[in-house]
Scaffold this active site. Structure first.
Site, PDB file in Angstrom:
ATOM      1  N   LYS A  44       0.840  -1.209   0.000  1.00  0.00           N
ATOM      2  CA  LYS A  44       0.000   0.000   0.000  1.00  0.00           C
ATOM      3  C   LYS A  44       0.874   1.258   0.000  1.00  0.00           C
ATOM      4  O   LYS A  44       1.911   1.313   0.659  1.00  0.00           O
ATOM      5  CB  LYS A  44      -0.889  -0.013   1.262  1.00  0.00           C
ATOM      6  CG  LYS A  44      -1.696   1.250   1.503  1.00  0.00           C
ATOM      7  CD  LYS A  44      -2.810   1.452   0.507  1.00  0.00           C
ATOM      8  CE  LYS A  44      -3.563   2.770   0.754  1.00  0.00           C
ATOM      9  NZ  LYS A  44      -4.539   3.068  -0.318  1.00  0.00           N
ATOM     10  N   CYS A 128      -2.875   9.801  -6.413  1.00  0.00           N
ATOM     11  CA  CYS A 128      -4.009   9.467  -5.531  1.00  0.00           C
ATOM     12  C   CYS A 128      -5.109  10.504  -5.706  1.00  0.00           C
ATOM     13  O   CYS A 128      -4.881  11.694  -5.538  1.00  0.00           O
ATOM     14  CB  CYS A 128      -3.627   9.378  -4.068  1.00  0.00           C
ATOM     15  SG  CYS A 128      -5.117   9.031  -3.094  1.00  0.00           S
TER      16      CYS A 128
HETATM   17  O1  RRO Z   1      -6.009   5.443  -0.451  1.00  0.00           O
HETATM   18  C1  RRO Z   1      -6.644   5.906  -1.421  1.00  0.00           C
HETATM   19  O2  RRO Z   1      -7.672   6.604  -1.288  1.00  0.00           O
HETATM   20  C2  RRO Z   1      -6.197   5.692  -2.805  1.00  0.00           C
HETATM   21  C3  RRO Z   1      -4.912   5.814  -3.244  1.00  0.00           C
HETATM   22 BR1  RRO Z   1      -3.480   6.151  -2.082  1.00  0.00          BR
HETATM   23  C4  RRO Z   1      -4.613   5.701  -4.618  1.00  0.00           C
HETATM   24  O3  RRO Z   1      -3.470   5.834  -5.094  1.00  0.00           O
HETATM   25  N1  RRO Z   1      -5.638   5.470  -5.458  1.00  0.00           N
HETATM   26  C5  RRO Z   1      -6.891   5.351  -5.037  1.00  0.00           C
HETATM   27  O4  RRO Z   1      -7.795   5.160  -5.853  1.00  0.00           O
HETATM   28  N2  RRO Z   1      -7.169   5.449  -3.696  1.00  0.00           N
END
Ligand code: RRO
Length: 310
Positions: A44, A128
């Site tokens: 993650k 993100c």
């Molecule tokens: O954690 C998120 O909300 C998230 C991340 Br870091 C990302 O890179 N892509 C996404 O769709 N959600």
């Protein structure tokens, strides 16, 4: 294995791995991934400090995908670095770390630390979609270029970028130039298209709570956009040594084969992993192997990019 492949010259035993953000946040989940048939362990996206993420409900399924606004829940990069040696003892799969941050300094600190760790590849998230006040660097070419320059030379491990979708080929060309100018070894495309909204007409409400229901779109909804982005970068990188990881709406071997024809060296799966669990990794890889065999392809590189136009 007929589906074995390479990303940035690192061997992957098969073609399918998890997408960052699915089954890869806690120590328990990463341990499960190590024991799974995933070609790699994608961790993650990590920030400097641990984060609980956005309030729930923050992920919802529909018949054809997911909308989510997770908000970067993660243990913080130091915790991930601590458990990497343990993961390496459990399996010899490559480990892909994913780096997130609120400013360039965060990215530099985390990337430098991962460069000195046991991970194999480092994916820099420029995309993100779910953090208010934090625009995606993948859409800000000056910011992205300056950041990647700072990450260059922090160590020898291959650096990749996780990109948002580009819906205009000129915009994709601009990003391709930044990538080739900054010693980037692989691209992962696409991250969830942001600012999507799914409405339930029965309840007259949004499906998720954070950000008034806006979130990243995943699954079948986005497959054609992901394929277009993979093909676009494949065309732009034809004479370059840059690997491409495809992600977006893959749930069968047939989907994976489409990404292979478009030019992906490997693929990641998110929504189907969330829905079906870890067994989908082996299922999709076996389905892909069967399709390749039936068509007479003996290796991934034989089929890669072989899309015909009409
Ligand atoms: O954690 C998120 O909300 C998230 C991340 Br870091 C990302 O890179 N892509 C996404 O769709 N959600």
């Amino acid at each position: 294995m007929i589906t074995s492949t390479k990303i940035a010259d690192i061997d992957f035993g098969s073609y399918i791995c998890n997408a960052s953000g699915v089954n890869d946040t806690t120590v328990e989940e990463l341990t499960q991934l190590a024991a799974s048939k995933s070609a790699a362990i994608v961790v993650k996206s990590a920030t400097i400090e641990s984060r609980v993420g956005n309030p729930e409900p923050r992920l919802a399924h529909t018949d054809i995908g997911i909308i989510q606004s997770m908000g970067w829940p993660n243990l913080g990069y130091k915790e991930y670095i601590k458990i990497v040696p343990e993961l390496k003892k459990l399996s010899n799969k490559p480990i892909i770390a994913s780096v997130a941050g609120f400013c360039d300094e965060d990215y530099v600190t985390i990337t430098a630390a991962y460069q000195n760790s046991d991970v194999d590849l480092i994916e820099i998230s420029l995309s993100c979609p779910n953090i208010d006040g934090h625009p995606q660097a993948g859409y800000d070419y000056e910011k992205a270029g300056n950041l990647l320059k700072k990450l260059n030379g922090l160590g020898k491990k291959p650096i990749g970028v996780k990109l948002p979708p580009y819906l205009d080929s000129a915009k994709q060309e601009q990003m391709a130039k930044i990538i080739t100018d900054n010693n980037i070894s692989f691209v992962t495309c696409i991250n969830s298209p942001g600012n999507a909204l799914i409405i339930d007409p029965d309840t007259e409400a949004t499906l998720i709570k954070p950000r008034e229901g806006f979130g990243g779109l995943c699954g079948e909804y986005i497959k054609p956009i992901a394929l277009g982005n993979v093909r676009g970068f494949y065309n732009l990188f034809r004479d370059k040594d840059i690997s491409i990881i495809g992600v977006g709406g893959i749930s069968t071997g047939r989907d994976a084969f489409e990404f292979l024809l478009a030019g992906a060296d490997a693929v990641q799966v998110g929504s189907i992993l969330e829905k079906e669990g870890l067994s989908c990794l082996e299922r999709i890889d076996n389905e892909l192997a069967n399709i390749m065999e039936s068509k007479g392809y003996k290796t991934i590189s034989e089929a890669r990019g072989k899309l015909k136009t009409i």
